[in-house]
Write a protein that holds these residues in place. Structure first.
Motif, mmCIF file in Angstrom:
data_model
loop_
_atom_site.group_PDB
_atom_site.id
_atom_site.type_symbol
_atom_site.label_atom_id
_atom_site.label_comp_id
_atom_site.label_asym_id
_atom_site.label_seq_id
_atom_site.Cartn_x
_atom_site.Cartn_y
_atom_site.Cartn_z
ATOM 1 N N ILE A 118 -15.190 -6.734 0.559
ATOM 2 C CA ILE A 118 -15.131 -5.362 0.046
ATOM 3 C C ILE A 118 -14.256 -5.258 -1.201
ATOM 4 O O ILE A 118 -13.218 -5.916 -1.303
ATOM 5 C CB ILE A 118 -14.623 -4.372 1.121
ATOM 6 N N ALA A 119 -14.708 -4.429 -2.125
ATOM 7 C CA ALA A 119 -13.917 -4.118 -3.331
ATOM 8 C C ALA A 119 -13.485 -2.672 -3.197
ATOM 9 O O ALA A 119 -14.317 -1.776 -2.997
ATOM 10 C CB ALA A 119 -14.760 -4.316 -4.576
ATOM 11 N N ILE A 120 -12.182 -2.453 -3.288
ATOM 12 C CA ILE A 120 -11.633 -1.118 -3.045
ATOM 13 C C ILE A 120 -10.682 -0.749 -4.171
ATOM 14 O O ILE A 120 -9.795 -1.534 -4.518
ATOM 15 C CB ILE A 120 -10.905 -1.084 -1.676
ATOM 16 N N PRO A 121 -10.859 0.428 -4.761
ATOM 17 C CA PRO A 121 -9.917 0.846 -5.801
ATOM 18 C C PRO A 121 -8.506 0.984 -5.235
ATOM 19 O O PRO A 121 -8.322 1.203 -4.041
ATOM 20 C CB PRO A 121 -10.444 2.216 -6.251
ATOM 21 N N ASP A 122 -7.546 0.834 -6.083
ATOM 22 C CA ASP A 122 -6.142 1.053 -5.705
ATOM 23 C C ASP A 122 -5.527 1.864 -6.835
ATOM 24 O O ASP A 122 -5.471 1.374 -7.948
ATOM 25 C CB ASP A 122 -5.432 -0.292 -5.552
ATOM 26 N N PRO A 123 -5.092 3.124 -6.572
ATOM 27 C CA PRO A 123 -5.005 3.838 -5.311
ATOM 28 C C PRO A 123 -6.368 4.271 -4.783
ATOM 29 O O PRO A 123 -7.335 4.378 -5.538
ATOM 30 C CB PRO A 123 -4.158 5.065 -5.683
ATOM 31 N N VAL A 124 -6.382 4.570 -3.468
ATOM 32 C CA VAL A 124 -7.651 4.921 -2.822
ATOM 33 C C VAL A 124 -7.406 5.872 -1.648
ATOM 34 O O VAL A 124 -6.328 5.868 -1.038
ATOM 35 C CB VAL A 124 -8.354 3.635 -2.331
ATOM 36 N N TYR A 125 -8.416 6.660 -1.343
ATOM 37 C CA TYR A 125 -8.440 7.477 -0.119
ATOM 38 C C TYR A 125 -8.277 6.501 1.052
ATOM 39 O O TYR A 125 -9.101 5.590 1.211
ATOM 40 C CB TYR A 125 -9.788 8.202 -0.082
ATOM 41 N N PRO A 126 -7.197 6.613 1.844
ATOM 42 C CA PRO A 126 -6.853 5.543 2.790
ATOM 43 C C PRO A 126 -7.922 5.220 3.835
ATOM 44 O O PRO A 126 -7.924 4.127 4.392
ATOM 45 C CB PRO A 126 -5.584 6.060 3.480
ATOM 46 N N VAL A 127 -8.823 6.151 4.073
ATOM 47 C CA VAL A 127 -9.839 5.944 5.116
ATOM 48 C C VAL A 127 -10.711 4.713 4.832
ATOM 49 O O VAL A 127 -11.034 3.942 5.742
ATOM 50 C CB VAL A 127 -10.715 7.208 5.248
ATOM 51 N N TYR A 128 -11.077 4.505 3.568
ATOM 52 C CA TYR A 128 -11.973 3.362 3.261
ATOM 53 C C TYR A 128 -11.316 2.051 3.679
ATOM 54 O O TYR A 128 -11.934 1.194 4.297
ATOM 55 C CB TYR A 128 -12.294 3.245 1.772
ATOM 56 N N LEU A 129 -10.046 1.914 3.303
ATOM 57 C CA LEU A 129 -9.359 0.651 3.552
ATOM 58 C C LEU A 129 -9.007 0.498 5.037
ATOM 59 O O LEU A 129 -9.318 -0.525 5.652
ATOM 60 C CB LEU A 129 -8.092 0.589 2.687
ATOM 61 N N ASP A 130 -8.388 1.537 5.606
ATOM 62 C CA ASP A 130 -7.929 1.430 6.994
ATOM 63 C C ASP A 130 -9.074 1.143 7.963
ATOM 64 O O ASP A 130 -8.911 0.395 8.926
ATOM 65 C CB ASP A 130 -7.213 2.728 7.430
ATOM 66 N N THR A 131 -10.242 1.722 7.703
ATOM 67 C CA THR A 131 -11.337 1.497 8.655
ATOM 68 C C THR A 131 -11.882 0.069 8.537
ATOM 69 O O THR A 131 -12.353 -0.496 9.516
ATOM 70 C CB THR A 131 -12.478 2.518 8.451
ATOM 71 N N ASN A 132 -11.780 -0.521 7.357
ATOM 72 C CA ASN A 132 -12.167 -1.929 7.219
ATOM 73 C C ASN A 132 -11.139 -2.843 7.870
ATOM 74 O O ASN A 132 -11.495 -3.892 8.407
ATOM 75 C CB ASN A 132 -12.377 -2.286 5.746
ATOM 76 N N VAL A 133 -9.870 -2.424 7.816
ATOM 77 C CA VAL A 133 -8.826 -3.192 8.517
ATOM 78 C C VAL A 133 -9.118 -3.154 10.012
ATOM 79 O O VAL A 133 -9.124 -4.182 10.696
ATOM 80 C CB VAL A 133 -7.418 -2.607 8.220
ATOM 81 N N MET A 134 -9.393 -1.957 10.526
ATOM 82 C CA MET A 134 -9.679 -1.796 11.962
ATOM 83 C C MET A 134 -10.860 -2.663 12.395
ATOM 84 O O MET A 134 -10.917 -3.157 13.516
ATOM 85 C CB MET A 134 -10.012 -0.330 12.266
ATOM 86 N N ALA A 135 -11.819 -2.827 11.478
ATOM 87 C CA ALA A 135 -13.029 -3.588 11.810
ATOM 88 C C ALA A 135 -12.811 -5.093 11.655
ATOM 89 O O ALA A 135 -13.731 -5.875 11.887
ATOM 90 C CB ALA A 135 -14.178 -3.128 10.913
ATOM 91 N N GLY A 136 -11.615 -5.482 11.217
ATOM 92 C CA GLY A 136 -11.323 -6.915 11.102
ATOM 93 C C GLY A 136 -11.849 -7.537 9.826
ATOM 94 O O GLY A 136 -12.026 -8.753 9.741
ATOM 95 N N ARG A 137 -12.109 -6.680 8.825
ATOM 96 C CA ARG A 137 -12.691 -7.213 7.600
ATOM 97 C C ARG A 137 -11.624 -7.668 6.591
ATOM 98 O O ARG A 137 -11.951 -8.012 5.469
ATOM 99 C CB ARG A 137 -13.614 -6.143 7.000
ATOM 100 N N THR A 138 -10.367 -7.604 7.007
ATOM 101 C CA THR A 138 -9.280 -8.020 6.105
ATOM 102 C C THR A 138 -8.377 -9.000 6.842
ATOM 103 O O THR A 138 -8.393 -9.067 8.066
ATOM 104 C CB THR A 138 -8.400 -6.820 5.694
ATOM 105 N N GLY A 139 -7.545 -9.670 6.039
ATOM 106 C CA GLY A 139 -6.518 -10.520 6.632
ATOM 107 C C GLY A 139 -5.253 -9.704 6.842
ATOM 108 O O GLY A 139 -5.310 -8.466 6.939
ATOM 109 N N ALA A 140 -4.142 -10.411 6.864
ATOM 110 C CA ALA A 140 -2.851 -9.750 7.122
ATOM 111 C C ALA A 140 -2.394 -8.972 5.885
ATOM 112 O O ALA A 140 -2.923 -9.146 4.788
ATOM 113 C CB ALA A 140 -1.821 -10.793 7.485
ATOM 114 N N TYR A 141 -1.379 -8.132 6.104
ATOM 115 C CA TYR A 141 -0.833 -7.301 5.032
ATOM 116 C C TYR A 141 0.424 -7.984 4.500
ATOM 117 O O TYR A 141 1.302 -8.362 5.271
ATOM 118 C CB TYR A 141 -0.483 -5.936 5.615
ATOM 119 N N ALA A 142 0.490 -8.145 3.194
ATOM 120 C CA ALA A 142 1.714 -8.715 2.601
ATOM 121 C C ALA A 142 1.860 -8.159 1.195
ATOM 122 O O ALA A 142 0.876 -8.061 0.448
ATOM 123 C CB ALA A 142 1.611 -10.233 2.546
ATOM 124 N N ASN A 143 3.069 -7.779 0.854
ATOM 125 C CA ASN A 143 3.374 -7.252 -0.485
ATOM 126 C C ASN A 143 2.449 -6.111 -0.907
ATOM 127 O O ASN A 143 1.921 -6.097 -2.023
ATOM 128 C CB ASN A 143 3.304 -8.367 -1.542
#
Ligand code: MLT
Length: 408
Positions: free
Chosen positions: A125-150
């Motif tokens: 996924i390509a996500i703008p930054d800054p972004v409406y948090p729903v797009y990113l958080d729901t992909n995190v919930m779905a396991g589409r991202t790795g860990a959070y750092a920096n």
């Protein structure tokens, strides 16, 4: 004990607007004598337009009669609303969208969150930054991202929106599957002109990516040269899904009605490598997990497409845009670099220091609630967002109170 979804453990703190509400509650508990002015969450303040109210009432009365009572409606929405949307939002602007490509729902937040369910788990996924948090958080919930750092999740392609690029991101420099775009933008209020959208559509078509285009704030566009829908761009039917909402234009944040457009040309690839219709998949998802929006709500929504309703919605959005202009003018006079407020109800302002510190300062010194930019992503740091959804009286008072903080 039941094992939980481990991906939730990667999420940062609480949902942005819940965290703001928590800080505001704490402030109010300790400052019972102070009246806060809320310019944080983009929630509407003005009553429902008369045409929507009348249609709402009439539909409730209709439901109270034997002949007019309705039980479950079509999950995708009643034909009267789907047809009105197709004709007024699209046909009238030269876009070819059929009524059965419109899926009526109870909100763009839910739709933009739920849509990712029809894509493969390893979708990039390509996500703008800054972004409406729903797009990113729901992909995190779905396991589409790795860990959070920096300040960032591994595996996500971030599209930086900065003062240097006017908060309109450049195309990704690597292959991606899914691209989230939102114009007029939440949170920055920046807009994309036709040429920029043409670039995105060309990129998506050439690379096989799919654009998820959030146009929830389209009704606030005042520059007629700007596209209101991605489907105003040739070729978008083959590469874009669009989210639209009645929340901000018709004041339906508490009523709940929105729609998602999934053109029939859109295709993905199935596990066997064969094409799969995204329209068919979304229809399957929608009909399985959703039972439709209440009939009176859909009647109320359809009322914005009558001549009276459309004039009322224009007046309502003009009302908020007048506030937006006042805010932007004052901030500019105070020497603040900012965008938005001309074709969007948000103003995105550069501030010194950390945005949560500025949020606390504005809350404590001015009694005004803003949204800290860092809550929208790493590139949001050093910014705050003000929402124009308020009364002109509150906006004037907020300006008086904020002047020493912003101009000081
Ligand atoms: C916002 O403040 O960003 C919006 O209210 C969020 C939303 O529409 O859900």
């Amino acid at each position: 004990m039941i094992r939980t979804n481990s991906h939730y453990g990667k999420l940062q703190a609480s949902y942005l607007f819940s965290e703001i509400a928590k800080r505001v509650r704490a402030f109010e508990a300790g400052n019972t004598d102070r009246r806060l002015i809320r310019m944080g969450i983009g929630d509407v303040t003005e009553p429902l337009p008369p045409s929507t109210r009348a249609a709402f009432h009439a539909a409730v009365d209709e439901m109270g009669t034997r002949g007019g009572f309705r039980g479950y409606g079509p999950e995708q929405g009643y034909p009267f609303l789907r047809e009105a949307i197709a004709a007024h939002e699209y046909g009238a602007r030269g876009c070819n969208i059929a009524a059965d490509e419109v899926f009526v729902s109870d909100g763009s937040k839910c739709d933009s969150a739920n849509i990712q369910e029809i894509f493969a788990a390893d979708t990039t996924i390509a996500i703008p930054d800054p972004v409406y948090p729903v797009y990113l958080d729901t992909n995190v919930m779905a396991g589409r991202t790795g860990a959070y750092a920096n300040g960032r999740y591994d595996g996500v392609v971030y599209l930086d929106c900065t003062p240097e690029n006017g908060y309109v991101p450049a195309l990704p420099d690597q292959p991606v599957d899914l691209i989230y775009l939102c114009f007029p933008n939440n949170p920055t209020g920046a807009v994309a002109d036709r040429a920029s959208l043409e670039k995105w559509v060309a990129f998506a078509r050439e690379s096989g990516a799919l654009i998820l285009y959030d146009a929830a704030y389209a009704a606030f566009i005042r520059d007629d040269s700007l596209p209101r829908s991605i489907y105003e761009i040739e070729g978008a039917r083959e590469c874009a899904i669009e989210f639209r909402s009645f929340s901000k234009n018709a004041g339906f944040t508490g009523v709940r009605c929105a729609f998602t457009v999934v053109p029939k040309e859109l295709q993905g690839t199935g596990p066997d490598g064969k094409p799969v219709s995204l329209h068919a998949l979304w229809n399957r998802r929608h009909t399985t997990k959703f039972n439709g929006v209440a009939y009176p709500v859909q009647r109320a929504a359809a009322a914005i497409y009558t001549p009276e309703g459309s004039a009322e919605v224009k007046a309502l959005t003009d009302f908020y845009m007048k506030n937006a202009r006042r805010l932007r003018e004052s901030l500019t006079q105070w020497g603040r670099a900012c965008v938005g407020g001309d074709n969007a109800p948000y103003i995105w302002i550069q501030v010194e220091g950390r945005s949560w510190d500025f949020f606390d300062r504005l809350l404590n010194e001015a009694g005004v609630v803003c949204t800290p930019g860092a809550g929208f992503g790493k590139c949001g740091e050093g910014h705050v967002r003000l929402s124009a959804f308020n009364s002109p009286e509150n906006v004037e008072e907020a300006l008086e109170r904020m002047a020493p903080v912003f101009a000081g």
